[in-house]
Design a protein around this motif. Structure first.
Motif, PDB file in Angstrom:
ATOM      1  N   ILE A 166       0.842  -1.201   0.000  1.00  0.00           N
ATOM      2  CA  ILE A 166       0.000   0.000   0.000  1.00  0.00           C
ATOM      3  C   ILE A 166       0.878   1.252   0.000  1.00  0.00           C
ATOM      4  O   ILE A 166       0.599   2.224  -0.719  1.00  0.00           O
ATOM      5  N   GLN A 167       1.962   1.232   0.755  1.00  0.00           N
ATOM      6  CA  GLN A 167       2.884   2.373   0.782  1.00  0.00           C
ATOM      7  C   GLN A 167       3.455   2.646  -0.609  1.00  0.00           C
ATOM      8  O   GLN A 167       3.548   3.797  -1.024  1.00  0.00           O
ATOM      9  N   LEU A 168       3.822   1.587  -1.320  1.00  0.00           N
ATOM     10  CA  LEU A 168       4.371   1.745  -2.668  1.00  0.00           C
ATOM     11  C   LEU A 168       3.352   2.388  -3.598  1.00  0.00           C
ATOM     12  O   LEU A 168       3.674   3.329  -4.336  1.00  0.00           O
ATOM     13  N   ALA A 169       2.122   1.903  -3.571  1.00  0.00           N
ATOM     14  CA  ALA A 169       1.074   2.462  -4.430  1.00  0.00           C
ATOM     15  C   ALA A 169       0.809   3.930  -4.085  1.00  0.00           C
ATOM     16  O   ALA A 169       0.620   4.759  -4.982  1.00  0.00           O
ATOM     17  N   LYS A 170       0.822   4.254  -2.796  1.00  0.00           N
ATOM     18  CA  LYS A 170       0.617   5.650  -2.373  1.00  0.00           C
ATOM     19  C   LYS A 170       1.737   6.549  -2.875  1.00  0.00           C
ATOM     20  O   LYS A 170       1.486   7.627  -3.408  1.00  0.00           O
ATOM     21  N   ARG A 171       2.984   6.103  -2.665  1.00  0.00           N
ATOM     22  CA  ARG A 171       4.148   6.895  -3.103  1.00  0.00           C
ATOM     23  C   ARG A 171       4.127   7.138  -4.605  1.00  0.00           C
ATOM     24  O   ARG A 171       4.498   8.207  -5.076  1.00  0.00           O
ATOM     25  N   PRO A 215       2.549  -8.884  -4.957  1.00  0.00           N
ATOM     26  CA  PRO A 215       3.576  -8.618  -5.957  1.00  0.00           C
ATOM     27  C   PRO A 215       4.192  -7.225  -5.744  1.00  0.00           C
ATOM     28  O   PRO A 215       5.251  -6.922  -6.282  1.00  0.00           O
ATOM     29  N   LEU A 216       3.539  -6.404  -4.930  1.00  0.00           N
ATOM     30  CA  LEU A 216       3.967  -5.031  -4.679  1.00  0.00           C
ATOM     31  C   LEU A 216       4.752  -4.918  -3.380  1.00  0.00           C
ATOM     32  O   LEU A 216       4.400  -5.555  -2.387  1.00  0.00           O
ATOM     33  N   GLY A 217       5.778  -4.097  -3.385  1.00  0.00           N
ATOM     34  CA  GLY A 217       6.486  -3.780  -2.155  1.00  0.00           C
ATOM     35  C   GLY A 217       7.292  -4.915  -1.558  1.00  0.00           C
ATOM     36  O   GLY A 217       7.518  -4.949  -0.351  1.00  0.00           O
ATOM     37  N   GLN A 218       7.745  -5.833  -2.388  1.00  0.00           N
ATOM     38  CA  GLN A 218       8.566  -6.926  -1.875  1.00  0.00           C
ATOM     39  C   GLN A 218       9.941  -6.398  -1.476  1.00  0.00           C
ATOM     40  O   GLN A 218      10.401  -5.369  -1.973  1.00  0.00           O
ATOM     41  N   LYS A 219      10.607  -7.123  -0.570  1.00  0.00           N
ATOM     42  CA  LYS A 219      11.924  -6.698  -0.084  1.00  0.00           C
ATOM     43  C   LYS A 219      12.942  -6.620  -1.218  1.00  0.00           C
ATOM     44  O   LYS A 219      13.801  -5.752  -1.229  1.00  0.00           O
ATOM     45  N   LYS A 220      12.843  -7.561  -2.153  1.00  0.00           N
ATOM     46  CA  LYS A 220      13.768  -7.589  -3.292  1.00  0.00           C
ATOM     47  C   LYS A 220      12.972  -7.388  -4.580  1.00  0.00           C
ATOM     48  O   LYS A 220      11.876  -7.914  -4.723  1.00  0.00           O
ATOM     49  N   SER A 221      13.537  -6.656  -5.498  1.00  0.00           N
ATOM     50  CA  SER A 221      12.895  -6.483  -6.797  1.00  0.00           C
ATOM     51  C   SER A 221      13.183  -7.724  -7.645  1.00  0.00           C
ATOM     52  O   SER A 221      14.348  -8.050  -7.889  1.00  0.00           O
ATOM     53  N   LEU A 222      12.128  -8.426  -8.033  1.00  0.00           N
ATOM     54  CA  LEU A 222      12.278  -9.675  -8.783  1.00  0.00           C
ATOM     55  C   LEU A 222      11.587  -9.565 -10.132  1.00  0.00           C
ATOM     56  O   LEU A 222      10.637  -8.791 -10.278  1.00  0.00           O
ATOM     57  N   PRO A 223      12.023 -10.367 -11.114  1.00  0.00           N
ATOM     58  CA  PRO A 223      11.279 -10.406 -12.379  1.00  0.00           C
ATOM     59  C   PRO A 223       9.833 -10.779 -12.076  1.00  0.00           C
ATOM     60  O   PRO A 223       9.569 -11.708 -11.312  1.00  0.00           O
ATOM     61  N   GLN A 275       8.796 -16.429   1.526  1.00  0.00           N
ATOM     62  CA  GLN A 275       8.504 -15.492   2.610  1.00  0.00           C
ATOM     63  C   GLN A 275       9.711 -14.617   2.923  1.00  0.00           C
ATOM     64  O   GLN A 275       9.586 -13.399   3.086  1.00  0.00           O
ATOM     65  N   ARG A 276      10.899 -15.229   2.994  1.00  0.00           N
ATOM     66  CA  ARG A 276      12.122 -14.451   3.278  1.00  0.00           C
ATOM     67  C   ARG A 276      12.384 -13.418   2.191  1.00  0.00           C
ATOM     68  O   ARG A 276      12.702 -12.274   2.474  1.00  0.00           O
ATOM     69  N   SER A 277      12.246 -13.832   0.952  1.00  0.00           N
ATOM     70  CA  SER A 277      12.542 -12.936  -0.168  1.00  0.00           C
ATOM     71  C   SER A 277      11.535 -11.790  -0.285  1.00  0.00           C
ATOM     72  O   SER A 277      11.905 -10.651  -0.524  1.00  0.00           O
ATOM     73  N   SER A 278      10.257 -12.110  -0.099  1.00  0.00           N
ATOM     74  CA  SER A 278       9.212 -11.104  -0.301  1.00  0.00           C
ATOM     75  C   SER A 278       8.975 -10.221   0.915  1.00  0.00           C
ATOM     76  O   SER A 278       8.557  -9.067   0.790  1.00  0.00           O
ATOM     77  N   GLY A 279       9.202 -10.782   2.102  1.00  0.00           N
ATOM     78  CA  GLY A 279       8.881 -10.056   3.323  1.00  0.00           C
ATOM     79  C   GLY A 279       7.434 -10.238   3.755  1.00  0.00           C
ATOM     80  O   GLY A 279       6.977  -9.594   4.697  1.00  0.00           O
ATOM     81  N   TYR A 280       6.711 -11.102   3.051  1.00  0.00           N
ATOM     82  CA  TYR A 280       5.307 -11.364   3.358  1.00  0.00           C
ATOM     83  C   TYR A 280       5.116 -12.835   3.721  1.00  0.00           C
ATOM     84  O   TYR A 280       5.909 -13.685   3.324  1.00  0.00           O
ATOM     85  N   LEU A 281       4.011 -13.125   4.427  1.00  0.00           N
ATOM     86  CA  LEU A 281       3.662 -14.509   4.744  1.00  0.00           C
ATOM     87  C   LEU A 281       2.912 -15.151   3.585  1.00  0.00           C
ATOM     88  O   LEU A 281       2.144 -14.476   2.896  1.00  0.00           O
ATOM     89  N   VAL A 282       3.099 -16.452   3.389  1.00  0.00           N
ATOM     90  CA  VAL A 282       2.353 -17.186   2.372  1.00  0.00           C
ATOM     91  C   VAL A 282       0.861 -16.957   2.630  1.00  0.00           C
ATOM     92  O   VAL A 282       0.405 -16.970   3.765  1.00  0.00           O
ATOM     93  N   GLY A 283       0.131 -16.718   1.556  1.00  0.00           N
ATOM     94  CA  GLY A 283      -1.290 -16.398   1.674  1.00  0.00           C
ATOM     95  C   GLY A 283      -1.515 -14.902   1.710  1.00  0.00           C
ATOM     96  O   GLY A 283      -2.635 -14.438   1.577  1.00  0.00           O
ATOM     97  N   GLY A 284      -0.432 -14.153   1.880  1.00  0.00           N
ATOM     98  CA  GLY A 284      -0.520 -12.700   1.891  1.00  0.00           C
ATOM     99  C   GLY A 284       0.598 -12.072   1.085  1.00  0.00           C
ATOM    100  O   GLY A 284       0.871 -10.880   1.207  1.00  0.00           O
ATOM    101  N   ILE A 285       1.271 -12.885   0.265  1.00  0.00           N
ATOM    102  CA  ILE A 285       2.367 -12.346  -0.552  1.00  0.00           C
ATOM    103  C   ILE A 285       1.787 -11.455  -1.631  1.00  0.00           C
ATOM    104  O   ILE A 285       0.942 -11.864  -2.409  1.00  0.00           O
TER     105      ILE A 285
END
Length: 157
Positions: free
Chosen positions: A5-10, A105-113, A93-103
């Motif tokens: 949500i922060q990413l979309a707002k920014r 595509p926005l605002g992940q810890k690492k930018s991935l393809p 979960q480690r890569s995205s910073g989110y829990l499974v079921g709540g991952i």
């Protein structure tokens, strides 16, 4: 407020956040969201993480309708690699910073393809996880692609 949500707002893109009561016993988070929000399951997209060439340290993001399945061969082709497999949930979960079921595509810890199934192009807006179970963000597919630096490809079935 989640990183998604922060990413979309920014970025100042138009979006709507939808919250619903998540049932911990529910196993299909996307279908639960579609039902709770009273929208077509074809408009609700799940975020799946894949390991490129079986390497859980080299991940990519695939976003497909909850009403369908991910075509791993199509993802590999779109990423121009030999093969992909579903990522280890803990690594996702480690890569995205989110829990499974709540991952999200926005605002992940690492930018991935990131790949978005081309079926999203038929809708003005789609729903993806906003970063936690019971929270969805509705936005235009083009904005999702812009925010993730993703591309659209036929990756669902």
């Amino acid at each position: 407020m989640t990183p998604a949500i922060q990413l979309a707002k920014r970025a100042k893109v138009k979006f709507t956040v939808h919250e619903y009561q998540h049932d911990p016993a529910c196993e299909s988070y996307g279908e639960e969201a579609a039902k709770a929000l009273n929208v077509l399951p074809q408009r609700v997209y799940k975020t799946l993480m894949v390991a490129v060439n079986g390497d859980n340290r080299q991940l990519a993001v695939a976003v497909v309708p909850v009403a369908g399945q991910l075509n791993l061969k199509a993802v590999a082709s779109a990423l121009k690699t030999k093969k992909v497999s579903m990522a280890d949930p803990q690594q996702a979960q480690r890569s995205s910073g989110y829990l499974v079921g709540g991952i999200s595509p926005l605002g992940q810890k690492k930018s991935l393809p990131t790949l978005l199934d081309d079926s999203a192009g038929q809708f003005e807006t789609i729903f993806v996880s906003a970063g936690k179970r019971g929270l969805e963000i509705e936005l235009r597919p083009a904005d999702l692609l812009q925010l993730t630096r993703g591309s659209m490809a036929e990756i669902g079935r």
